[in-house]
Design a protein around this motif. Sequence first.
Motif, mmCIF file in Angstrom:
data_model
loop_
_atom_site.group_PDB
_atom_site.id
_atom_site.type_symbol
_atom_site.label_atom_id
_atom_site.label_comp_id
_atom_site.label_asym_id
_atom_site.label_seq_id
_atom_site.Cartn_x
_atom_site.Cartn_y
_atom_site.Cartn_z
ATOM 1 N N TYR A 386 -10.282 0.798 4.626
ATOM 2 C CA TYR A 386 -9.155 1.225 3.795
ATOM 3 C C TYR A 386 -9.089 0.453 2.487
ATOM 4 N N ILE A 387 -9.934 -0.576 2.348
ATOM 5 C CA ILE A 387 -9.980 -1.316 1.091
ATOM 6 C C ILE A 387 -10.400 -0.402 -0.055
ATOM 7 N N ILE A 432 0.448 8.458 -0.033
ATOM 8 C CA ILE A 432 -0.379 9.556 0.489
ATOM 9 C C ILE A 432 -1.481 9.021 1.385
ATOM 10 N N PHE A 433 -2.115 7.932 0.960
ATOM 11 C CA PHE A 433 -3.198 7.363 1.756
ATOM 12 C C PHE A 433 -2.715 6.857 3.117
ATOM 13 N N LEU A 434 -1.418 6.543 3.223
ATOM 14 C CA LEU A 434 -0.879 5.987 4.465
ATOM 15 C C LEU A 434 -0.253 7.038 5.380
ATOM 16 N N ILE A 435 -0.258 8.313 4.969
ATOM 17 C CA ILE A 435 0.430 9.346 5.741
ATOM 18 C C ILE A 435 -0.150 9.505 7.138
ATOM 19 N N VAL A 470 -2.235 -6.685 5.630
ATOM 20 C CA VAL A 470 -3.564 -6.948 5.073
ATOM 21 C C VAL A 470 -3.844 -6.064 3.867
ATOM 22 N N ASN A 471 -3.668 -4.756 4.042
ATOM 23 C CA ASN A 471 -4.100 -3.827 2.997
ATOM 24 C C ASN A 471 -3.061 -3.570 1.910
ATOM 25 N N VAL A 472 -1.809 -3.362 2.309
ATOM 26 C CA VAL A 472 -0.791 -3.067 1.296
ATOM 27 C C VAL A 472 -0.357 -4.330 0.562
ATOM 28 N N PHE A 473 -0.246 -5.438 1.278
ATOM 29 C CA PHE A 473 0.229 -6.672 0.638
ATOM 30 C C PHE A 473 -0.925 -7.528 0.107
ATOM 31 N N LEU A 474 -1.735 -8.071 1.023
ATOM 32 C CA LEU A 474 -2.770 -9.016 0.593
ATOM 33 C C LEU A 474 -3.851 -8.361 -0.259
ATOM 34 N N MET A 475 -4.397 -7.220 0.209
ATOM 35 C CA MET A 475 -5.498 -6.598 -0.524
ATOM 36 C C MET A 475 -5.029 -6.026 -1.856
ATOM 37 N N ALA A 509 3.985 -8.017 -8.807
ATOM 38 C CA ALA A 509 5.322 -7.534 -8.454
ATOM 39 C C ALA A 509 5.583 -6.158 -9.047
ATOM 40 N N THR A 510 5.005 -5.865 -10.212
ATOM 41 C CA THR A 510 5.249 -4.565 -10.831
ATOM 42 C C THR A 510 4.724 -3.428 -9.973
ATOM 43 N N PHE A 511 3.573 -3.634 -9.333
ATOM 44 C CA PHE A 511 3.050 -2.585 -8.450
ATOM 45 C C PHE A 511 3.981 -2.380 -7.259
ATOM 46 N N PHE A 512 4.438 -3.475 -6.650
ATOM 47 C CA PHE A 512 5.305 -3.353 -5.480
ATOM 48 C C PHE A 512 6.658 -2.739 -5.856
ATOM 49 N N ILE A 513 7.099 -2.969 -7.088
ATOM 50 C CA ILE A 513 8.339 -2.322 -7.540
ATOM 51 C C ILE A 513 8.162 -0.814 -7.558
ATOM 52 N N THR A 514 7.033 -0.341 -8.093
ATOM 53 C CA THR A 514 6.789 1.110 -8.114
ATOM 54 C C THR A 514 6.665 1.659 -6.701
ATOM 55 N N TYR A 515 6.070 0.883 -5.794
ATOM 56 C CA TYR A 515 5.927 1.347 -4.408
ATOM 57 C C TYR A 515 7.287 1.428 -3.724
#
Length: 685
Positions: A386-387, A432-435, A470-475, A509-515
């Motif tokens: 998933y990386i 979408i990738f996580l659906i 792992v994937n959404v946060f760290l990666m 942080a800007t990416f996580f804000i949009t998420y």
Amino acid sequence: MASLVDIGLAAAINILSAFIFLMLFAILRLQPIFDRVYFPKWYLKGIRSSPTHSRTLVRNIFNVDSRSYIRFLNWMPEALRMPQLELIEHAGLDSAVYIRIYLLGLKIFVPLTVLAFAVLVPVNWTGETLDHVTNLTFSDIDKISISNVPPGSKRFWAHLSMSYIFTFWTCYVLYNEYEIVASMRLRFLASEDRRPDQFTVLVRNIPPDSDESVSEHVEHFFYVNHPDHYLSHQVVYNANHLANVVEKKMSLQNSLDYYEKKYIENPSKKPSTKTGFCGLWGRSVDAIEFYTAEIEKLTKEEDTEREKVVSDPKAIMPVAFVSFKSRWGAAVCAQTQQTSNPTIWLTDWAPEPRDVYWPNLSVPFVKLSIRRFLMAIALFFLTFFYIIPIAFVQSLANIEGIEKVFPFLKSVINGVVKSFIQGFLPGIALKIFLILLPTILMIMTKIEGHTSISALERRSAAKYYLFILVNVFLMNIITGTALQQLHNFINQSANEIPKTIGVSMPMKATFFITYIMVDGWAGVAAEIIRLKPLVMFQLKKWFLVKTDQDMKQATNPGSLDFSSSEPRIQLYFLLGLVYSVVTPFLLPFIVIFFGFSYVVFRHQDAMVKDTLERATEPTFNLKAYLQDAYVHPVFKDGYFERPTAIDEEESNPLVPTKRQSYRSTPAVSKYGSEISSEHEVGITL
């Protein structure tokens, strides 16, 4: 990297989306045609009838009462006013506790937001470090993050102090909430009616015995080792194939009921169907005769398979549900090792009968470790692969870094297009990738062999959270930093790379804000409109609903998808706590998520008790109550007959056994039935 303009555009899009979803919900819930979708539990309880019985077709579909639209937003205060006890009675304790998680988020993050903006934002804003950096990509939001504080500055004392204060406050709120939930659980258990699982233990890996059947061996073992508390037991049959036959027969019976009803309404025309798949192709035949013949075939197959399951010793699994006379007796058995051999007679609390996942009870115990090991390997590779999509998402979020390497893209991506890509597209792409991921993880969890639906949900949730961590946060941080600072990574020494990553991490942080805006704002708003049930209900109603049973299944409200929703909440707690000191600008978005979710999900929809029950119901027959509680559902239609040997044993307090003899000295069963001489006196041959 998303700027304030990009974040503003994303916020506008998501707020508009949320507003549209809320308005649609407020209007659609008033329409008679959607009444079963938005009030399914009231129909199941029989306290609401269908409003689609008016004289005109228009009134059956649309609500033409103008006065109801004036009050169309009343659902919000009504949801907040519902007392907690009423909420527990209506939706259950689990749902009430689940809603309190969002309230917990508000209790933690509202004070944190106020403190962070009062103390940390001014400290970060006046740092002015990023204004003097020329080889680092950053946005205006990063100027109020810790990245804007120069190395070695005394300003870091403010961040350190706030870290301790935030940690103390979080622990304090968690402690108080734990006390509240624990007291809620105790009150719920004290007021709840008795349930079979409170008196029952699941026993696995029952050793074989050449002298006794599995049922006889179980009864002998527990009469000897738990003589004061043992009540009855139910061995487990491998009835998976029989269950499939019964399910197929029920489906055909439902179709037969539909065609018979159709024929009664119009006797002049006999209904017909095609013999192919779902009646779509093949030769045309009389529908009633066809389905009657098919049901007769399946009935014979069902009887044959039922007889095979009941009479074949190989169909009996080394698993049993053992019931006790009191909750205390069940608790002692469930939490203690039964023999000196820790690999046999394994006991645990039995799940509630409706919670049993019957297919996995037939999985041999020795295969469970192998299955779980293989699924752990599969989870590792799933997380690893998933990386690739995560890296693609990050490439959308870090256009500036890519443009430094590929300058020709500047003329293609600019203006509103650039703001849309950076501010909105990364979050929706990741969503979408996580659906499909929760479905994949649930299948993997079922393969592991867990025996209850709740255990499947908990294990699947644990996998999902690990994956998100792992994937959404760290990666996202690592790959995003690598793409964002690609030029620096190429031209600097390897020793400087960790430092560059450390400086750049707060900027993610800007990416996580949009998420958060996509998933936590618009996503939660889409939850209240029940878009998936709404669409599926209409499709089923048009193409599949034929009988009243079909209608009940089509409008079944189901339950909260714990395996995917709970890990999402954990992610928001993680993001809020990690970035509260690093980038406080993220905190208001977290607070809005918890507040909005609280309103939305609030809308959707032990020994002392033993003594009390014995005092108030001295003649209650607990044995009869528990006797068939854990019979496989396919045997609950009257066809199942309990083996004669069990009935004879239950009528005799002494234990008949096929063993040849017992010595008066302490004896031990070949497979772990430890017997003392004191107990042997009561054994008859």
